[in-house]
Design a protein around this motif. Structure first.
Motif, PDB file in Angstrom:
ATOM      1  N   GLY A 151      43.883  46.504  44.913  1.00 55.01           N
ATOM      2  CA  GLY A 151      43.745  45.073  45.177  1.00 55.01           C
ATOM      3  C   GLY A 151      43.463  44.787  46.638  1.00 55.01           C
ATOM      4  N   ASP A 181      40.185  40.517  40.210  1.00 53.12           N
ATOM      5  CA  ASP A 181      41.146  39.406  40.110  1.00 53.12           C
ATOM      6  C   ASP A 181      40.446  38.049  40.208  1.00 53.12           C
ATOM      7  N   GLY A 194      42.565  42.431  36.684  1.00 56.45           N
ATOM      8  CA  GLY A 194      41.855  43.656  36.324  1.00 56.45           C
ATOM      9  C   GLY A 194      41.967  44.022  34.848  1.00 56.45           C
ATOM     10  N   GLU A 198      38.996  43.892  31.907  1.00 56.21           N
ATOM     11  CA  GLU A 198      38.651  45.099  31.151  1.00 56.21           C
ATOM     12  C   GLU A 198      38.759  44.846  29.639  1.00 56.21           C
ATOM     13  N   GLY A 280      45.003  50.891  41.930  1.00 53.57           N
ATOM     14  CA  GLY A 280      45.158  50.168  40.665  1.00 53.57           C
ATOM     15  C   GLY A 280      43.910  50.127  39.797  1.00 53.57           C
ATOM     16  N   ASN A 284      41.214  51.483  35.134  1.00 54.35           N
ATOM     17  CA  ASN A 284      40.105  50.985  34.306  1.00 54.35           C
ATOM     18  C   ASN A 284      39.343  52.144  33.639  1.00 54.35           C
ATOM     19  N   ASP A 312      50.742  50.667  42.095  1.00 53.12           N
ATOM     20  CA  ASP A 312      51.778  50.874  43.104  1.00 53.12           C
ATOM     21  C   ASP A 312      53.062  51.407  42.471  1.00 53.12           C
TER      22      ASP A 312
HETATM   23  O1  KG4 Z   1      47.103  49.781  43.662  1.00 50.91           O
HETATM   24  P1  KG4 Z   1      47.533  48.464  43.119  1.00 50.91           P
HETATM   25  O2  KG4 Z   1      48.607  48.445  42.082  1.00 50.91           O
HETATM   26  O3  KG4 Z   1      48.036  47.530  44.269  1.00 50.91           O
HETATM   27  C1  KG4 Z   1      47.423  47.421  45.506  1.00 50.91           C
HETATM   28  O4  KG4 Z   1      46.497  46.597  45.608  1.00 50.91           O
HETATM   29  O5  KG4 Z   1      47.837  48.182  46.437  1.00 50.91           O
HETATM   30  O6  KG4 Z   1      46.227  47.720  42.588  1.00 50.91           O
HETATM   31  C2  KG4 Z   1      46.269  46.456  41.979  1.00 50.91           C
HETATM   32  C3  KG4 Z   1      44.861  46.029  41.675  1.00 50.91           C
HETATM   33  C4  KG4 Z   1      44.732  44.591  41.194  1.00 50.91           C
HETATM   34  O7  KG4 Z   1      43.657  43.981  41.880  1.00 50.91           O
HETATM   35  C5  KG4 Z   1      44.415  44.750  39.711  1.00 50.91           C
HETATM   36  O8  KG4 Z   1      43.662  43.685  39.178  1.00 50.91           O
HETATM   37  C6  KG4 Z   1      43.639  46.044  39.699  1.00 50.91           C
HETATM   38  O9  KG4 Z   1      44.307  46.865  40.648  1.00 50.91           O
HETATM   39  N1  KG4 Z   1      43.672  46.647  38.368  1.00 50.91           N
HETATM   40  C7  KG4 Z   1      42.572  46.820  37.588  1.00 50.91           C
HETATM   41  C8  KG4 Z   1      43.033  47.348  36.361  1.00 50.91           C
HETATM   42  N2  KG4 Z   1      44.399  47.496  36.433  1.00 50.91           N
HETATM   43  C9  KG4 Z   1      44.762  47.068  37.681  1.00 50.91           C
HETATM   44  N3  KG4 Z   1      41.283  46.557  37.818  1.00 50.91           N
HETATM   45  C10 KG4 Z   1      40.406  46.845  36.839  1.00 50.91           C
HETATM   46  N4  KG4 Z   1      40.760  47.343  35.617  1.00 50.91           N
HETATM   47  C11 KG4 Z   1      42.057  47.606  35.347  1.00 50.91           C
HETATM   48  N5  KG4 Z   1      42.409  48.090  34.143  1.00 50.91           N
END
Ligand code: KG4
Ligand code: ZN
Length: 365
Positions: A151, A181, A194, A198, A280, A284, A312
């Motif tokens: 994110g 997002d 996300g 998906e 994150g 996907n 995270d």
């Molecule tokens: O790494 P993370 O948990 O937190 C940080 O940003 O450090 O990533 C969260 C991000 C969010 O923007 C979320 O929408 C995205 O990862 N995300 C996805 C999916 N699952 C989480 N984006 C696309 N497809 C997914 N299945």
């Protein structure tokens, strides 16, 4: 393996590190042993608290971390049947992230380190993501090419060793998770976006809506997603498209950008024996499949950590601590005492301090 001053290694299976993560909207605590065992862990998401606002509210996040972190540490220690005497180091995310939340976890770790006399390890959250694939995949050796997509971040890094990172590309505007997002918000899908995008994309045609692939083919090595987001906005406002087609077309455009930029990174800095994805967005399945095919085409090993290690979590922070304890080069030698107790939380903390500044106002180091 270099042994820290306080390393007891009572089990003979390697040091045990307690990890704390609080840099965004997940409060997480984990105990990880250097032999890649996640002894115990707990994670509390703040999704419900932030959902009404369509994004993470820093004040609310810091407050929620402060309420939860101490009982969670107690619960994880209890679940493992261990005391601080059995732990060899206390690791916490010290940045980058929302600084109020980071401070909560870091101060908790400092208090535990002070009370127990065990070393404090101030961990870069991005390093947690960068090394987490090695927690899941014992055969993954350095160097590897890392795509970090979350994110807050969208980077391609050469991971040469613990503490040795070369940034090959970053985003000049939005991170990819942020673009997911925002697309979700435009499509009225709620937060976090996300997974919702998906799900909706599964019913859509990825070729139905013409969308741009910003910076594709550009000699500038970076990513850009702001123009893609604006194009999604126009597609939504036109009323001419099925939302599932927009979601699928957006996802495909994003994947095309990822592959193009990875290709360019390989051309400039490759070859690499392995491609690794973390963050994150690595959850996907379309992204994963495209990366796997890309790795296959380039005869690279492909590692994607299990979903719970992609988003995270604290196991990746504890694991980064384990890696650091094992790394002589990073200063964890016989006289290793850890990071100073006055280590200050860092809202920004690039993994590669040598990297040139990429153009763009909203650059996320
Ligand atoms: O790494 P993370 O948990 O937190 C940080 O940003 O450090 O990533 C969260 C991000 C969010 O923007 C979320 O929408 C995205 O990862 N995300 C996805 C999916 N699952 C989480 N984006 C696309 N497809 C997914 N299945
Ligand atoms: Zn993250």
């Amino acid at each position: 393996m270099g042994s820290a001053t306080h390393t007891s290694d009572a089990t003979g299976l390697g040091p045990i590190v307690l990890g704390i993560e609080s840099s965004c909207d997940e409060t997480a605590v984990a105990l990880v042993r250097a032999d890649r065992t996640i002894i115990a862990q707990a994670i509390a998401s703040q999704e419900a608290e932030h959902a009404p606002y369509g994004g993470v509210v820093p004040e609310i996040a810091a407050r929620a971390h402060a309420e939860r972190v101490a009982p969670m540490i107690e619960a994880v220690m209890g679940q493992a049947g261990l005391t601080l005497d059995d732990v060899d180091a206390i690791a916490a995310t010290a940045g980058p992230g929302l600084v109020g939340g980071v401070m909560v976890g870091l101060v908790s770790a400092k208090a535990l380190a002070m009370a127990s006399g065990k070393p404090l390890l101030a961990i870069n959250h991005l390093e947690g993501h960068a090394l987490s694939p090695r927690l899941a995949d014992e055969g993954l050796a350095f160097p590897y090419l890392l795509l970090l997509v979350s994110g807050g971040h969208c980077q391609i890094l050469a991971v040469d060793g613990v503490g040795q990172y070369r940034r090959l590309a970053t985003t000049i505007d939005d991170a990819l998770g942020e673009a997911f997002d925002k697309t979700a918000k435009l499509l009225g899908l709620g937060y976090p976006g996300g997974p919702a995008v998906e799900r909706l994309a599964r019913d859509g045609d990825p070729k139905a809506v013409p969308l741009p692939r910003p910076l594709k083919g550009s000699a500038e090595p970076h990513f850009s997603f702001a123009g893609l987001k604006s194009a999604v906005l126009r597609a939504v406002e036109s009323g001419a498209h099925d939302p599932a087609d927009i979601a699928a077309s957006f996802q495909q455009a994003a994947v095309d950008c990822l592959i193009d930029r990875l290709d360019y990174a390989l051309t400039r800095a490759g070859p690499f024996p392995a491609l690794v994805v973390a963050g994150g967005v690595a959850a996907n399945q379309t992204v994963r499949a495209a990366l796997e095919a890309f790795a296959h085409r380039h005869a690279m090993r492909f590692t994607a950590p299990p979903l719970a290690l992609c988003t995270d979590n604290a196991a990746m922070i504890a694991w980064a601590g384990c890696e650091r304890l094992a790394s002589e080069e990073w200063g964890a030698g016989a006289d290793f005492t850890g990071d100073p107790l006055d280590f200050v939380a860092r809202p920004r903390w690039p993994l590669d301090p040598q990297a040139e500044t990429a153009r763009g106002a909203g650059v996320k180091a």
